[in-house]
Design a protein around this motif. Structure first.
Motif, PDB file in Angstrom:
ATOM      1  N   ALA A 120      40.376   6.771  97.125  1.00  7.42           N
ATOM      2  CA  ALA A 120      38.986   6.342  97.843  1.00  7.42           C
ATOM      3  C   ALA A 120      38.066   6.123  96.858  1.00  7.42           C
ATOM      4  N   ILE A 121      37.813   7.058  95.940  1.00  8.92           N
ATOM      5  CA  ILE A 121      36.838   6.806  94.787  1.00  8.92           C
ATOM      6  C   ILE A 121      37.926   6.671  93.377  1.00  8.92           C
ATOM      7  N   ASP A 122      37.799   5.649  92.830  1.00  5.29           N
ATOM      8  CA  ASP A 122      38.621   5.413  91.652  1.00  5.29           C
ATOM      9  C   ASP A 122      37.760   5.047  90.562  1.00  5.29           C
ATOM     10  N   LEU A 123      37.399   5.976  89.757  1.00  2.00           N
ATOM     11  CA  LEU A 123      36.483   5.726  88.600  1.00  2.00           C
ATOM     12  C   LEU A 123      36.981   4.857  87.457  1.00  2.00           C
ATOM     13  N   ALA A 124      38.388   5.107  87.461  1.00  3.01           N
ATOM     14  CA  ALA A 124      39.153   4.281  86.441  1.00  3.01           C
ATOM     15  C   ALA A 124      39.088   2.579  86.573  1.00  3.01           C
ATOM     16  N   ALA A 125      39.370   2.389  88.180  1.00  2.56           N
ATOM     17  CA  ALA A 125      39.091   1.149  88.435  1.00  2.56           C
ATOM     18  C   ALA A 125      37.897   0.449  88.320  1.00  2.56           C
TER      19      ALA A 125
ATOM     20  N   MET B 133      24.959  -7.863  84.691  1.00  2.00           N
ATOM     21  CA  MET B 133      25.693  -6.912  84.020  1.00  2.00           C
ATOM     22  C   MET B 133      24.837  -5.317  84.048  1.00  2.00           C
ATOM     23  N   ALA B 134      23.406  -5.729  84.189  1.00  5.08           N
ATOM     24  CA  ALA B 134      22.579  -4.592  84.235  1.00  5.08           C
ATOM     25  C   ALA B 134      22.730  -4.023  85.898  1.00  5.08           C
ATOM     26  N   GLU B 135      22.971  -4.724  86.941  1.00  6.35           N
ATOM     27  CA  GLU B 135      23.211  -4.322  88.208  1.00  6.35           C
ATOM     28  C   GLU B 135      24.513  -3.369  88.185  1.00  6.35           C
ATOM     29  N   ALA B 136      25.655  -4.069  87.460  1.00 10.33           N
ATOM     30  CA  ALA B 136      26.769  -3.455  87.100  1.00 10.33           C
ATOM     31  C   ALA B 136      26.870  -1.994  86.791  1.00 10.33           C
ATOM     32  N   GLN B 137      26.110  -2.144  85.670  1.00 10.07           N
ATOM     33  CA  GLN B 137      25.837  -0.548  85.082  1.00 10.07           C
ATOM     34  C   GLN B 137      25.191   0.550  85.929  1.00 10.07           C
ATOM     35  N   GLU B 138      24.337  -0.304  86.503  1.00  7.94           N
ATOM     36  CA  GLU B 138      23.472   0.586  87.495  1.00  7.94           C
ATOM     37  C   GLU B 138      24.389   1.250  88.538  1.00  7.94           C
TER      38      GLU B 138
ATOM     39  N   TYR C 129      27.545   1.518  88.447  1.00  4.65           N
ATOM     40  CA  TYR C 129      28.506   2.413  87.927  1.00  4.65           C
ATOM     41  C   TYR C 129      27.747   3.843  87.752  1.00  4.65           C
ATOM     42  N   ALA C 130      26.861   3.909  87.208  1.00  7.49           N
ATOM     43  CA  ALA C 130      26.089   5.115  87.106  1.00  7.49           C
ATOM     44  C   ALA C 130      25.762   5.826  88.252  1.00  7.49           C
ATOM     45  N   ALA C 131      25.369   5.177  89.180  1.00  9.69           N
ATOM     46  CA  ALA C 131      25.281   5.606  90.508  1.00  9.69           C
ATOM     47  C   ALA C 131      26.701   6.346  91.270  1.00  9.69           C
ATOM     48  N   MET C 132      27.838   5.650  91.105  1.00  8.10           N
ATOM     49  CA  MET C 132      29.039   6.007  91.457  1.00  8.10           C
ATOM     50  C   MET C 132      29.497   7.235  90.715  1.00  8.10           C
ATOM     51  N   GLU C 133      29.306   7.224  89.331  1.00  2.94           N
ATOM     52  CA  GLU C 133      29.498   8.447  88.807  1.00  2.94           C
ATOM     53  C   GLU C 133      28.767   9.814  89.288  1.00  2.94           C
ATOM     54  N   ARG C 134      27.271   9.467  89.467  1.00  6.96           N
ATOM     55  CA  ARG C 134      26.602  10.599  90.176  1.00  6.96           C
ATOM     56  C   ARG C 134      27.123  11.002  91.467  1.00  6.96           C
ATOM     57  N   ALA C 135      27.375   9.958  92.371  1.00  8.02           N
ATOM     58  CA  ALA C 135      28.042  10.263  93.578  1.00  8.02           C
ATOM     59  C   ALA C 135      29.400  10.987  93.493  1.00  8.02           C
ATOM     60  N   VAL C 136      30.166  10.736  92.889  1.00  8.53           N
ATOM     61  CA  VAL C 136      31.479  11.287  92.459  1.00  8.53           C
ATOM     62  C   VAL C 136      31.250  12.884  91.964  1.00  8.53           C
ATOM     63  N   ALA C 137      30.197  13.007  91.043  1.00  9.38           N
ATOM     64  CA  ALA C 137      30.010  14.362  90.540  1.00  9.38           C
ATOM     65  C   ALA C 137      29.258  15.376  91.768  1.00  9.38           C
TER      66      ALA C 137
ATOM     67  N   ALA D  20      31.446   5.123  97.499  1.00 11.29           N
ATOM     68  CA  ALA D  20      31.870   3.744  98.101  1.00 11.29           C
ATOM     69  C   ALA D  20      30.807   2.566  98.163  1.00 11.29           C
ATOM     70  N   ALA D  21      29.638   3.016  98.641  1.00  9.86           N
ATOM     71  CA  ALA D  21      28.515   2.125  98.484  1.00  9.86           C
ATOM     72  C   ALA D  21      28.372   1.560  96.996  1.00  9.86           C
ATOM     73  N   ALA D  22      28.371   2.346  96.156  1.00  6.24           N
ATOM     74  CA  ALA D  22      28.266   1.946  94.469  1.00  6.24           C
ATOM     75  C   ALA D  22      29.335   1.063  94.266  1.00  6.24           C
ATOM     76  N   ALA D  23      30.550   1.371  94.757  1.00  4.98           N
ATOM     77  CA  ALA D  23      31.620   0.531  94.298  1.00  4.98           C
ATOM     78  C   ALA D  23      31.340  -0.638  94.947  1.00  4.98           C
ATOM     79  N   GLU D  24      30.949  -1.001  96.124  1.00  5.65           N
ATOM     80  CA  GLU D  24      30.549  -2.265  96.713  1.00  5.65           C
ATOM     81  C   GLU D  24      29.899  -2.806  95.996  1.00  5.65           C
ATOM     82  N   ASP D  25      28.611  -2.239  95.280  1.00  4.73           N
ATOM     83  CA  ASP D  25      27.621  -2.953  94.529  1.00  4.73           C
ATOM     84  C   ASP D  25      28.221  -3.596  93.415  1.00  4.73           C
ATOM     85  N   LEU D  26      29.087  -2.747  92.792  1.00  8.44           N
ATOM     86  CA  LEU D  26      29.800  -2.852  91.474  1.00  8.44           C
ATOM     87  C   LEU D  26      30.668  -4.214  91.648  1.00  8.44           C
ATOM     88  N   THR D  27      31.357  -4.193  92.910  1.00 11.60           N
ATOM     89  CA  THR D  27      32.310  -5.499  92.977  1.00 11.60           C
ATOM     90  C   THR D  27      31.332  -6.710  93.276  1.00 11.60           C
ATOM     91  N   ALA D  28      30.234  -6.502  93.839  1.00 10.51           N
ATOM     92  CA  ALA D  28      29.165  -7.647  94.195  1.00 10.51           C
ATOM     93  C   ALA D  28      28.719  -8.130  93.001  1.00 10.51           C
TER      94      ALA D  28
END
Lengths: 185, 205
Positions: free
Chosen positions: B26-31, B76-81, B83-91, B99-107
């Motif tokens: 569900a949450i794949d930081l590597a991907a 790029m800035a949005e993607a970094q943001e 990713y950081a949100a995703m890392e925080r959420a996973v932690a 999952a929401a952060a992953a969607e933002d990253l894909t967008a």
């Protein structure tokens, strides 16, 4: 049917069902992963081909820049970056091909997916390295052609390009580390 | 009873077998790192295209390449943001946020790819549509004014602020918005100025 044979039958049925899904993934899913990895590798190869032509062109252009030119120092710096990124691009492309070659023989869908991820990100490292090479050669072209007005734009583009390339490498290392962590648990 | 018990074991084993084959992370930081790398690759491509345009000497091509590079940088800035949100959420173990952060990253990745190809999002029309949708849902009247050619819309942020503060009653929100509108409207300012002039006139007379 006694108790032990019933349990054994259910265990076989459960694992068999899972195994069927695994093997069906192995045929179609693996092919899809190979296609995606090869697409990334082809894009990187195309960019490396363009960078190779640019390097050949730069060799002739360098001869036209006077050795006492005030731009020579900056050109030398650009060439150092170009050289580093060219080596990196070639190495990463080989790495990407190696990872992609392991997809069909992977023992599970998850491992195949991880090889695909490594292949695509490594292809990204190769592609970004090639783009840095092209940007650096653009600077040499501008100096050789005395296109003073283009120099500032290319300088800035080179900085951005180098930063982006570092970001790709950093993420490749992160992907490698996360995948390693997953299997070392 | 015993038979029922064995059926339950069998069902559990079947389900375990099924899940062992379908391993969905569900949450794949590597991907996600791979996606972020992809956005950075697009950034390198846009920089290279800009350098090539600069060498061509074609001003229009330079402007276009610069616009694309800027849009890619923004993505790029949005993607970094994201990713950081995703890392925080996973932690923090928050799967929904991850999952929401992953969607933002894909967008953001999609946005970067589009920008590289010269496809820019129609920000104005999208924002307007979103605002209209919000207004339609909340029955808030048009609440914007033009200031130096820019459309200043304050109803949506005010409404969001009120909801965040716990004011969910639309009528209260609407009244507060109306007061804010009145205070910021040109006619109110003109009325106040008129009053000031009138009283100043009285004073000097």
């Amino acid at each position: 049917m006694n108790k032990s044979s019933y349990v054994a039958l259910m265990v076989v049925a459960g694992l068999g069902f899972g195994g069927t899904l695994c093997s069906s993934y192995g045929v179609e899913g693996s092919d899809q992963l190979i296609v995606e990895a090869n697409k990334s590798i082809s894009t990187a190869e195309a960019s490396i081909g363009e960078a190779r032509s640019a390097i050949e062109n730069a060799k002739q252009l360098l001869a036209t820049i006077p050795s006492d030119s005030e731009m020579m120092g900056e050109v030398t710096e650009m060439l150092a970056d170009v050289k580093d990124n060219w080596s990196l691009a070639l190495e990463a492309l080989n790495g990407a091909k190696e990872s992609a070659s392991k997809i069909p023989t992977a023992s599970s869908s998850e491992i195949a997916g991880d090889y695909k991820l490594l292949a695509t990100v490594n292809a990204g490292v190769a592609l970004s390295g090639a783009e840095v090479v092209k940007t650096g050669i653009s600077f040499i072209e501008a100096v050789a052609g005395n296109k003073v007005e283009a120099l500032d734009i290319i300088r800035s583009a080179m900085q951005d390009s180098l930063a982006a390339s570092s970001q790709v490498q950093f993420n490749y290392e992160r992907v490698k580390s996360l995948i390693t962590q997953k299997y070392s648990k | 009873m015993k038979k029922y018990h064995f059926n339950k074991i069998g069902l559990a084993v079947c389900v375990a077998g099924l899940f062992s084959s379908v391993q969905v992370g569900a949450i794949d930081l590597a991907a996600a790192s791979g996606l972020l790398a992809d956005v950075a690759v697009i950034s390198a491509q846009s920089s290279s295209a800009l350098a090539a345009a600069a060498n061509s000497g074609d001003v229009e091509a330079i402007v276009e390449a610069q616009n694309r590079a800027d849009a890619v940088d923004s993505a790029m800035a949005e993607a970094q943001e994201a990713y950081a949100a995703m890392e925080r959420a996973v932690a923090g173990g928050d799967e929904d946020a991850a999952a929401a952060a992953a969607e933002d990253l894909t967008a953001a990745q999609q946005k970067a790819g589009d920008a590289l190809n010269g496809v820019f999002p129609e920000v104005d029309s999208q924002e307007t549509a979103a605002m209209q949708a919000v207004r339609g849902a909340q029955t808030i009247p048009p609440t914007f004014m033009m200031y130096r050619g820019r459309r200043m819309d304050f109803a949506v942020p005010i409404r969001e602020y009120l909801v965040r503060c716990g004011v969910h009653h639309h009528k209260v929100a609407l009244d507060l918005v109306s007061v804010t509108l009145l205070l910021s409207s040109g006619s109110f300012i003109r009325f106040t100025r008129g009053c000031l002039r009138f009283f100043r006139g009285l004073y000097y007379e």
